[in-house]
Design a protein around this motif. Structure first.
Motif, mmCIF file in Angstrom:
data_model
loop_
_atom_site.group_PDB
_atom_site.id
_atom_site.type_symbol
_atom_site.label_atom_id
_atom_site.label_comp_id
_atom_site.label_asym_id
_atom_site.label_seq_id
_atom_site.Cartn_x
_atom_site.Cartn_y
_atom_site.Cartn_z
ATOM 1 N N THR B 29 30.034 34.615 41.125
ATOM 2 C CA THR B 29 29.912 36.078 41.050
ATOM 3 C C THR B 29 31.265 36.741 41.304
ATOM 4 O O THR B 29 31.651 37.684 40.601
ATOM 5 C CB THR B 29 28.881 36.574 42.099
ATOM 6 O OG1 THR B 29 27.700 35.797 41.953
ATOM 7 C CG2 THR B 29 28.566 38.043 41.911
ATOM 8 N N LEU B 30 31.968 36.233 42.332
ATOM 9 C CA LEU B 30 33.285 36.796 42.649
ATOM 10 C C LEU B 30 34.249 36.656 41.459
ATOM 11 O O LEU B 30 34.937 37.604 41.099
ATOM 12 C CB LEU B 30 33.881 36.084 43.865
ATOM 13 C CG LEU B 30 33.513 36.674 45.226
ATOM 14 C CD1 LEU B 30 34.128 35.834 46.326
ATOM 15 C CD2 LEU B 30 33.999 38.113 45.329
ATOM 16 N N LEU B 31 34.260 35.469 40.876
ATOM 17 C CA LEU B 31 35.143 35.234 39.719
ATOM 18 C C LEU B 31 34.789 36.179 38.576
ATOM 19 O O LEU B 31 35.672 36.758 37.933
ATOM 20 C CB LEU B 31 35.024 33.783 39.243
ATOM 21 C CG LEU B 31 35.694 32.735 40.128
ATOM 22 C CD1 LEU B 31 35.356 31.339 39.637
ATOM 23 C CD2 LEU B 31 37.211 32.924 40.129
ATOM 24 N N PHE B 32 33.479 36.350 38.344
ATOM 25 C CA PHE B 32 33.020 37.245 37.285
ATOM 26 C C PHE B 32 33.464 38.682 37.558
ATOM 27 O O PHE B 32 33.992 39.370 36.678
ATOM 28 C CB PHE B 32 31.492 37.175 37.152
ATOM 29 C CG PHE B 32 30.942 38.172 36.182
ATOM 30 C CD1 PHE B 32 31.006 37.942 34.810
ATOM 31 C CD2 PHE B 32 30.381 39.368 36.624
ATOM 32 C CE1 PHE B 32 30.523 38.879 33.908
ATOM 33 C CE2 PHE B 32 29.896 40.306 35.723
ATOM 34 C CZ PHE B 32 29.965 40.062 34.369
ATOM 35 N N VAL B 33 33.281 39.096 38.800
ATOM 36 C CA VAL B 33 33.628 40.485 39.138
ATOM 37 C C VAL B 33 35.135 40.713 39.003
ATOM 38 O O VAL B 33 35.578 41.691 38.396
ATOM 39 C CB VAL B 33 33.146 40.822 40.578
ATOM 40 C CG1 VAL B 33 33.739 42.147 41.051
ATOM 41 C CG2 VAL B 33 31.627 40.890 40.609
ATOM 42 N N VAL B 34 35.928 39.776 39.564
ATOM 43 C CA VAL B 34 37.387 39.973 39.584
ATOM 44 C C VAL B 34 38.003 39.832 38.186
ATOM 45 O O VAL B 34 38.842 40.649 37.789
ATOM 46 C CB VAL B 34 38.054 38.971 40.564
ATOM 47 C CG1 VAL B 34 39.570 39.044 40.467
ATOM 48 C CG2 VAL B 34 37.602 39.279 41.980
ATOM 49 N N LEU B 41 35.843 47.375 33.294
ATOM 50 C CA LEU B 41 35.696 48.748 33.792
ATOM 51 C C LEU B 41 37.040 49.468 33.808
ATOM 52 O O LEU B 41 37.129 50.655 33.499
ATOM 53 C CB LEU B 41 35.085 48.731 35.213
ATOM 54 C CG LEU B 41 33.625 48.288 35.269
ATOM 55 C CD1 LEU B 41 33.162 48.160 36.720
ATOM 56 C CD2 LEU B 41 32.738 49.286 34.515
ATOM 57 N N TRP B 42 38.097 48.719 34.173
ATOM 58 C CA TRP B 42 39.438 49.318 34.219
ATOM 59 C C TRP B 42 39.865 49.779 32.827
ATOM 60 O O TRP B 42 40.358 50.892 32.643
ATOM 61 C CB TRP B 42 40.429 48.288 34.773
ATOM 62 C CG TRP B 42 41.774 48.868 35.076
ATOM 63 C CD1 TRP B 42 42.156 49.521 36.209
ATOM 64 C CD2 TRP B 42 42.933 48.838 34.224
ATOM 65 N NE1 TRP B 42 43.472 49.905 36.119
ATOM 66 C CE2 TRP B 42 43.972 49.514 34.918
ATOM 67 C CE3 TRP B 42 43.189 48.326 32.960
ATOM 68 C CZ2 TRP B 42 45.239 49.666 34.374
ATOM 69 C CZ3 TRP B 42 44.461 48.495 32.408
ATOM 70 C CH2 TRP B 42 45.470 49.146 33.122
ATOM 71 N N VAL B 43 39.632 48.898 31.834
ATOM 72 C CA VAL B 43 40.000 49.242 30.460
ATOM 73 C C VAL B 43 39.160 50.427 29.976
ATOM 74 O O VAL B 43 39.682 51.364 29.343
ATOM 75 C CB VAL B 43 39.828 48.019 29.522
ATOM 76 C CG1 VAL B 43 39.910 48.435 28.056
ATOM 77 C CG2 VAL B 43 40.885 46.971 29.820
ATOM 78 N N ALA B 44 37.870 50.403 30.309
ATOM 79 C CA ALA B 44 37.001 51.520 29.903
ATOM 80 C C ALA B 44 37.509 52.825 30.522
ATOM 81 O O ALA B 44 37.529 53.878 29.862
ATOM 82 C CB ALA B 44 35.563 51.246 30.330
ATOM 83 N N GLY B 45 37.935 52.762 31.773
ATOM 84 C CA GLY B 45 38.487 53.944 32.437
ATOM 85 C C GLY B 45 39.766 54.409 31.762
ATOM 86 O O GLY B 45 39.933 55.604 31.474
ATOM 87 N N GLU B 46 40.649 53.452 31.454
ATOM 88 C CA GLU B 46 41.933 53.783 30.793
ATOM 89 C C GLU B 46 41.712 54.484 29.462
ATOM 90 O O GLU B 46 42.498 55.339 29.058
ATOM 91 C CB GLU B 46 42.733 52.499 30.527
ATOM 92 C CG GLU B 46 43.454 51.946 31.726
ATOM 93 C CD GLU B 46 44.670 52.771 32.091
ATOM 94 O OE1 GLU B 46 45.592 52.835 31.279
ATOM 95 O OE2 GLU B 46 44.677 53.359 33.191
ATOM 96 N N SER B 47 40.626 54.082 28.769
ATOM 97 C CA SER B 47 40.389 54.632 27.429
ATOM 98 C C SER B 47 40.049 56.119 27.468
ATOM 99 O O SER B 47 40.037 56.774 26.431
ATOM 100 C CB SER B 47 39.269 53.849 26.735
ATOM 101 O OG SER B 47 38.032 54.137 27.343
ATOM 102 N N LEU B 48 39.763 56.641 28.649
ATOM 103 C CA LEU B 48 39.409 58.059 28.765
ATOM 104 C C LEU B 48 40.603 58.926 29.170
ATOM 105 O O LEU B 48 40.476 60.127 29.369
ATOM 106 C CB LEU B 48 38.286 58.240 29.785
ATOM 107 C CG LEU B 48 36.991 57.466 29.474
ATOM 108 C CD1 LEU B 48 35.997 57.611 30.606
ATOM 109 C CD2 LEU B 48 36.380 57.952 28.165
#
Lengths: 428, 308
Positions: B29-34, B41-48
């Protein structure tokens, strides 16, 4: 037991000595795409002159490795101390992560240090800076002059001489083709090589016109640029370039064929001389550059002059914000761009210096010295080769490919470049 | 009293077992999240957001998305991706399946040799493949031209240098490289075919074409489904061959999502539109994968066996 104690003491002492020695030697981290073998020589010379500084160099292929590594490191604040840069768009992308070098350079080389740099380089160092920002974020190491190289042994064999007119160029291309050679190899799948040839043509119709168009002082659809675009198409249609040039790459394909004596001419630059310093075996043409000489693009239209020299910074380096905290990083940067490091690169014939007063030394033939001197004489009057906006360069690449393929007319292609230029200027 | 204690003890054991299970799931789970969820999510945020001339990022809403969707290059990329998928996936499966069948059924001593030879392109460096194919396609001095001239054919242009043919020329290279992978998947499937079913079919009179089409092909459907799913994902991930052979040119004629995102983000420095493009590709990949799982089912192992 005594043996064990002795062994443990020895290991501990060795570890402590090693840690102490490492603590004494300061480190500078450098990233670049610069030729690794030459870089190693430059670093060795620097470390010899500064035994207390260790340089840790990481080599990357320019694309995609280097530019993606820079982006990731900049985002995470882990850029090395010194990074290889090209002037204009690449420098501007990382301007926020770079130290202005004006004060350090003045302290190192005197207040008039910038005047020691060739004018075209100086211009490129400021390219893309926001209005009013006169800081330098890049120190150029090497310069280049674009030209048409030709294989003088093949020319001699076919009774050809360097073309003085477009008719001569066409005749030479035909003679080369008939003789079983590739006339002029163009790696037209590479945008950079297309840009270089277009800049030769455009500056022939009106010196400095591309700079004016970049600055918004003249439209990209100006008659001179349209004429240059038509002349560009002519190089494909008139058999100057090889068939299928649009699918070919200058490196490694074109360069290898040229070095092997299968190509008559190729639009490259002063950096081609470095081939003669590559590890053997070298072809008879590359050995001491015996097979090669250069000329500038002859006038492609009656009334034009031959293309003026076009060029500027080949490669430069920037001091990152991280490097700004490491005093040894500037020491390295200064020596590398205008000191012992540069001298090694010049001796390797990597390219021309960016600072005046430097010249290659060592085992170099008269022929190479003569060519190097001709380039150096032309460098101070060279027209700018670089683009401030990557979007404009990209639009021009697409325009050149479209026109060459016959899928776009020159006027329409340049109108697309004008649109990209207006957008880039508005964003600034 | 005793019954209550036993229930409480059972509850404690159950809780302890559950926490152990979660503990085992924690590393993954940790590997998946990190490494997956956070970057997405970071890329999705950047796209805005969009960058300003002075280096600031300002909220732009969906402006990056509308800019990308109104860019003609985006639609060239979509066309190229559709062509890439509908040509490479079935052709690779067909040739790979035929190779697997003939190698498994009609070779004996040289089986290992053929398997290795046809799989070799899959493990060969893409850089090498690209260099070699650029030379093959080169007219006048190219490798193909050397052979074609013996039959009087002269290549006037390079297929990768013509905007009309560039994408097809790249598709051919991709098929050449990845057919060995399809072959391997089908070999695994064929090796796991139950011999009693094949024997029964033969006793019932099924031979040759009929045995292949009506018995073997349906029994290999799990491998086919896996290849379909992987093929769609692989299509959307296409990058190195195109980057190295044409750079998306000439004049963007062979641009694919990978090269388009790379150019926007790293060459033009427009990370916001690069991020928006990445999110669009992610959504397309997600939708296509879900549609495939819904239509084809989730039994995707080459052997096609149910979990015990």
């Amino acid at each position: 037991m005594r043996k064990m104690l002795f062994l443990a003491t020895t290991i501990l002492a060795a570890a402590l000595y090693s840690a102490f020695a490492n603590a004494e030697q300061k480190e500078v981290t450098v990233w670049s795409w610069f030729v690794q073998s030459t870089m190693e020589k430059s670093i060795a010379a620097f470390e010899k002159a500064h035994p207390d500084i260790k340089v840790k160099y990481t080599y990357y292929n320019y694309s995609p490795e280097y530019i993606t590594a820079l982006k990731a490191a900049a985002a995470s604040g882990s850029l090395p101390d010194v990074i290889g840069l090209q002037p204009g768009s690449l420098t501007q992308q990382y301007r926020e992560n770079l130290e202005a070098v004006n004060e350090r350079a003045a302290k190192q080389w005197g207040d008039k240090w910038a005047e020691k740099i060739f004018p075209v380089n100086r211009k490129q160092m400021l390219m893309g800076n926001p209005k009013g920002d006169e800081n330098y974020y890049i120190i150029p190491q090497e310069s280049q002059v674009l030209c048409i190289w030709y294989n003088r042994k093949i020319f001699e064999k076919l009774n050809l001489s360097p073309p003085k007119t477009y008719a001569d160029l066409k005749a030479a291309a035909k003679a080369l083709t008939d003789g079983g050679y590739i006339p002029m190899f163009q790696g037209a799948a590479d945008g950079w090589q297309n840009e270089n040839v277009f800049l030769m043509l455009a500056n022939q119709f009106s010196p400095g016109i591309v700079d004016k168009a970049q600055a918004g002082e003249s439209p990209w659809t100006a008659p001179e640029l349209v004429a240059a675009m038509k002349a560009w198409k002519g190089l494909f249609d008139d058999g100057i370039f090889q068939q299928g040039a649009l699918g070919a790459h200058a490196y490694p394909t074109g360069a290898q064929l040229f070095a092997q004596g299968k190509v008559g001419m190729m639009a490259l630059g002063s950096w081609w001389m470095q081939e003669s310093k590559f590890p053997p075996p070298l072809s008879e043409f590359v050995q001491n550059m015996e097979g090669f000489d250069f000329f500038y693009m002859p006038p492609v239209k009656d009334g034009n002059s031959a293309s003026p020299p076009v060029g500027g910074i080949d490669i430069g380096y920037g001091l990152t914000k991280n490097g700004g905290k490491n005093p040894e990083a500037w020491t390295f940067l200064a020596e590398f761009t205008n000191g012992v490091g540069l001298q090694e690169a010049l001796n390797d014939l990597n390219d021309l210096p960016a600072f005046d007063g430097n010249a290659p030394k060592g085992d170099i033939t008269d022929h190479v010295k003569d060519m190097s001197a001709r380039f150096m004489a032309d460098l101070p009057k060279a027209e700018n080769q670089r683009f401030a906006s990557p979007a404009v360069a990209e639009a021009l690449d697409n325009a050149l490919a479209g026109v060459a393929a016959g899928s776009t007319e020159p006027e329409a292609a340049l109108a697309a470049v004008q649109a990209a230029s207006e957008k880039a200027l508005a964003a600034k | 009293m005793r019954a209550g204690t036993a229930v409480q003890a059972a509850k404690r054991r159950s809780a302890s077992k559950a926490s152990t299970v979660y503990l085992f799931a924690l590393p993954a789970t940790l590997l998946f999240v990190v490494f997956i969820a956070y970057p997405i999510l970071w890329v999705a945020g950047e796209s805005l957001y969009t960058g300003t001339a002075d280096g600031r990022a300002v909220f732009a809403g969906f402006a990056n998305y509308t800019t990308i969707l109104s860019d003609p290059t985006f639609w060239i990329v979509v066309r190229n991706m559709v062509l890439w998928g509908i040509i490479t996936i079935p052709v690779q499966m067909l040739i790979g399946g035929l190779l697997a069948y003939f190698i498994e059924r009609h070779t004996h001593a040289l089986r290992g040799f053929f398997r290795t030879m046809f799989f070799l392109p899959v493990v060969t460096s893409v850089s090498v493949i690209s260099l070699v194919w650029v030379q093959i396609y080169a007219p006048y001095y190219g490798i193909a031209q050397e052979y074609l001239k013996h039959v009087g054919i002269v290549m006037m242009t390079s297929p990768i240098g013509d905007p009309k043919t560039a994408i097809y020329a790249l598709i051919v290279v991709n098929i050449w490289q990845w057919t060995g992978f399809s072959m391997l998947m089908y070999i695994a499937g064929i090796a796991n075919l139950p011999s009693e079913v094949l024997d029964a079919a033969r006793i019932d009179g099924a031979r040759g074409w009929r045995l292949g089409v009506h018995v073997i092909v349906p029994m290999l459907s799990p491998a086919t489904k896996s290849l379909l799913l992987l093929g769609v994902i692989g299509t959307l991930q296409t990058f190195p061959i195109v980057h190295l052979m044409t750079g998306g040119g000439p004049n963007r004629a062979s641009e694919v999502f990978g090269t388009f995102i790379f150019k926007q983000s790293f060459v033009l420095g427009d990370t916001a539109s690069g991020a928006a493009l990445s999110v669009i590709v992610l959504v397309i990949a997600l939708v296509l994968s879900l549609v495939q799982i819904a239509l084809l089912g989730a039994r995707l192992s080459p052997a096609g066996k149910d979990e015990p």
